[in-house]
Design an enzyme around this catalytic site. Structure first.
Site, PDB file in Angstrom:
ATOM      1  N   GLY A  33       1.046  -1.125   0.170  1.00  0.00           N
ATOM      2  CA  GLY A  33      -0.086  -0.013  -0.117  1.00  0.00           C
ATOM      3  C   GLY A  33       0.895   1.170   0.206  1.00  0.00           C
ATOM      4  O   GLY A  33       2.080   1.147   0.232  1.00  0.00           O
TER       5      GLY A  33
ATOM      6  N   VAL B 164       4.268   6.662  -3.726  1.00  0.00           N
ATOM      7  CA  VAL B 164       5.776   6.569  -3.976  1.00  0.00           C
ATOM      8  C   VAL B 164       6.690   6.869  -2.747  1.00  0.00           C
ATOM      9  O   VAL B 164       6.367   7.811  -2.155  1.00  0.00           O
ATOM     10  CB  VAL B 164       5.978   7.324  -5.191  1.00  0.00           C
ATOM     11  CG1 VAL B 164       5.931   8.918  -4.897  1.00  0.00           C
ATOM     12  CG2 VAL B 164       7.557   7.372  -6.001  1.00  0.00           C
ATOM     13  N   THR B 165       7.877   6.174  -2.903  1.00  0.00           N
ATOM     14  CA  THR B 165       8.917   6.591  -1.690  1.00  0.00           C
ATOM     15  C   THR B 165      10.327   6.412  -2.232  1.00  0.00           C
ATOM     16  O   THR B 165      10.287   5.881  -3.393  1.00  0.00           O
ATOM     17  CB  THR B 165       8.719   6.088  -0.451  1.00  0.00           C
ATOM     18  OG1 THR B 165       9.243   6.834   0.584  1.00  0.00           O
ATOM     19  CG2 THR B 165       8.745   4.603  -0.288  1.00  0.00           C
ATOM     20  N   PHE B 166      11.219   6.729  -1.393  1.00  0.00           N
ATOM     21  CA  PHE B 166      12.670   6.509  -1.693  1.00  0.00           C
ATOM     22  C   PHE B 166      13.270   5.789  -0.745  1.00  0.00           C
ATOM     23  O   PHE B 166      13.004   6.168   0.668  1.00  0.00           O
ATOM     24  CB  PHE B 166      13.178   7.890  -1.854  1.00  0.00           C
ATOM     25  CG  PHE B 166      14.834   7.897  -1.873  1.00  0.00           C
ATOM     26  CD1 PHE B 166      15.615   8.058  -0.906  1.00  0.00           C
ATOM     27  CD2 PHE B 166      15.553   7.374  -3.289  1.00  0.00           C
ATOM     28  CE1 PHE B 166      16.886   8.018  -0.840  1.00  0.00           C
ATOM     29  CE2 PHE B 166      16.721   6.984  -3.034  1.00  0.00           C
ATOM     30  CZ  PHE B 166      17.639   7.238  -2.235  1.00  0.00           C
TER      31      PHE B 166
ATOM     32  N   ILE C  59       5.515   4.511   5.934  1.00  0.00           N
ATOM     33  CA  ILE C  59       4.941   3.306   6.023  1.00  0.00           C
ATOM     34  C   ILE C  59       4.255   2.634   4.560  1.00  0.00           C
ATOM     35  O   ILE C  59       3.728   3.583   4.086  1.00  0.00           O
ATOM     36  CB  ILE C  59       3.919   2.992   7.013  1.00  0.00           C
ATOM     37  CG1 ILE C  59       4.600   3.171   8.480  1.00  0.00           C
ATOM     38  CG2 ILE C  59       3.342   1.641   7.123  1.00  0.00           C
ATOM     39  CD1 ILE C  59       3.721   3.342   9.741  1.00  0.00           C
ATOM     40  N   GLY C  60       4.667   1.434   4.312  1.00  0.00           N
ATOM     41  CA  GLY C  60       3.761   0.747   3.140  1.00  0.00           C
ATOM     42  C   GLY C  60       3.905  -0.640   3.391  1.00  0.00           C
ATOM     43  O   GLY C  60       4.851  -1.273   3.466  1.00  0.00           O
TER      44      GLY C  60
ATOM     45  N   ALA D 251      10.172   2.510   6.895  1.00  0.00           N
ATOM     46  CA  ALA D 251      11.304   3.190   6.762  1.00  0.00           C
ATOM     47  C   ALA D 251      11.575   4.399   7.498  1.00  0.00           C
ATOM     48  O   ALA D 251      10.782   5.271   7.412  1.00  0.00           O
ATOM     49  CB  ALA D 251      11.473   3.781   5.009  1.00  0.00           C
TER      50      ALA D 251
ATOM     51  N   CYS E 107       5.311  10.025  -1.066  1.00  0.00           N
ATOM     52  CA  CYS E 107       3.937   9.727  -0.444  1.00  0.00           C
ATOM     53  C   CYS E 107       2.740  10.396  -0.886  1.00  0.00           C
ATOM     54  O   CYS E 107       1.682  10.328  -0.432  1.00  0.00           O
ATOM     55  CB  CYS E 107       3.939   9.771   0.923  1.00  0.00           C
ATOM     56  SG  CYS E 107       5.482   8.755   1.841  1.00  0.00           S
TER      57      CYS E 107
END
Lengths: 228, 128
Positions: free
Chosen positions: A81, A84-86, A149-150, A163, A179
């Site tokens: 879920g 986008v993130t790094f 969070i994902g 993360a 995000c």
């Protein structure tokens, strides 16, 4: 009476390739579903990697993929879920592969506990972090995001996770709308601690993060696995 | 709600002849949080009891939805594309997820009735 609960920690090093991490999580999740293993927690850092969630919100990546590659970063589409993130060096990652049904936890409570884990860690360094407003899952220091969070839950087994920014190169976040939230900054523990506070090694901080996790989830037995 | 059958992964099924409507329960939507996205299968897809046929996303978590029975998907609730929150607001009515042509009604015996399901939820919630 407290039910005894065991979690096995696997430290995967500070340059664990994202694809390898996905493969490992899939195997562990499958093993956990069949009760071949106990709840397991992966602790690691990734090389520079951008990831997208199930909704594939690639409109939130502001540069073409080839440019990301020329920066030395990979791009991965995942089933987790979130937006986008790094991920990159100096960012502590935890991937819990646990059975939520044994805890009687739903997605909402699980994610809350992941948020509390990061909030607790930040507090060890005098940083007051908190959960976001509604629809802004993650951990914030004021208006700046320090932890993301994902998560994926399949047959009640979790994968992916959290993360926490210790001191990653934040300029990598400039190439995305992190995000999917456009007007907020990203921050790190290094940025938020008082000037006189010297951060210890990442390894120590990651160990503390693991302890916070174990405490919040009520694990009575924390086992380390020597490994790769 | 009394004439529904329930799976231990918190999906419900309403059987009418050879056809079944499937969704997630109120307990499930409450434990998920606000649903922001529903991944639906295509009509014609085969589903198997206990196996995943789609997913919902809430609080940055994607959760698989499992089918309580086996059969073939004949209709999906496309309103959920625009209004995923229907799953929270109306889990047993407007928030239905798929309609299925049942393969065999024997499988219904593997499911819980309303009373058993209530008890199951109580026991699960007592775990923490």
């Amino acid at each position: 009476m407290r039910v005894p609960r065991t979690i096995e920690i696997r430290k995967m090093g500070n340059l664990f390739n994202y694809s390898d991490a996905l493969k490992l999580q899939e195997k562990l999740a499958s093993d956990r579903k069949m009760n071949k293993i106990t709840d397991t927690l992966l602790s690691l850092q990734h090389p520079p990697t951008y990831t997208l969630g199930k909704r594939r919100t690639d409109h939130n990546i502001l540069v073409p993929e080839c440019e990301l590659k020329s920066m030395g970063a990979e791009l991965h589409y995942t089933q987790r879920g979130g937006d986008v993130t790094f991920h990159g060096p100096r960012q502590a990652i935890l991937y819990p592969i646990i059975s939520l049904r044994e805890f009687g936890l739903g997605a909402r409570k699980y994610v809350e506990n992941l948020e509390l884990t990061m909030i607790e860690l930040a507090s060890l360094y005098g940083v007051k972090a908190s959960v976001g407003r509604k629809c802004e899952t993650g951990v914030w220091v004021g208006e700046r995001k320090i932890g993301a969070i994902g998560v994926r839950i399949s047959s009640g087994i979790t994968s992916h996770g959290l993360a926490f920014n210790i001191d990653p190169d934040l300029s990598y976040f400039k190439h995305i709308v992190p995000c999917g939230i456009a007007d907020k900054e990203v921050t790190s523990l290094q940025r938020e601690v008082k000037q006189e506070v010297l951060l210890p090694s990442d390894e120590l901080i990651q160990d503390q993060l693991i302890s916070c996790f174990a405490k919040i989830f009520g694990y009575t037995n924390v086992v380390s696995r020597n490994n790769s | 709600l009394k004439d529904l059958k329930y799976a231990d992964s918190h999906e419900w099924v309403k059987v009418e002849g050879n056809s079944a409507t499937i969704g997630i329960t109120d307990h499930a939507q409450d434990h998920l949080g606000d649903v922001v996205y529903v991944e639906l299968p295509e009509a014609g897809t085969e589903v198997t009891q206990g196996d995943s046929f789609g997913a919902v996303e809430s609080v940055k978590a994607t959760s698989d939805i499992n089918s309580p029975i086996s059969g073939k998907v004949v209709e999906v609730n496309s309103k959920l594309n625009e209004s995923p929150g229907l799953v929270n607001a109306s889990p047993y009515e407007n928030g239905w997820i798929i309609k299925v042509e049942i393969a065999t009604s024997d499988e219904l015996n593997n499911l819980m009735d309303s009373e058993k399901y209530s008890k199951f939820c109580e026991e699960e919630d007592a775990k923490h």
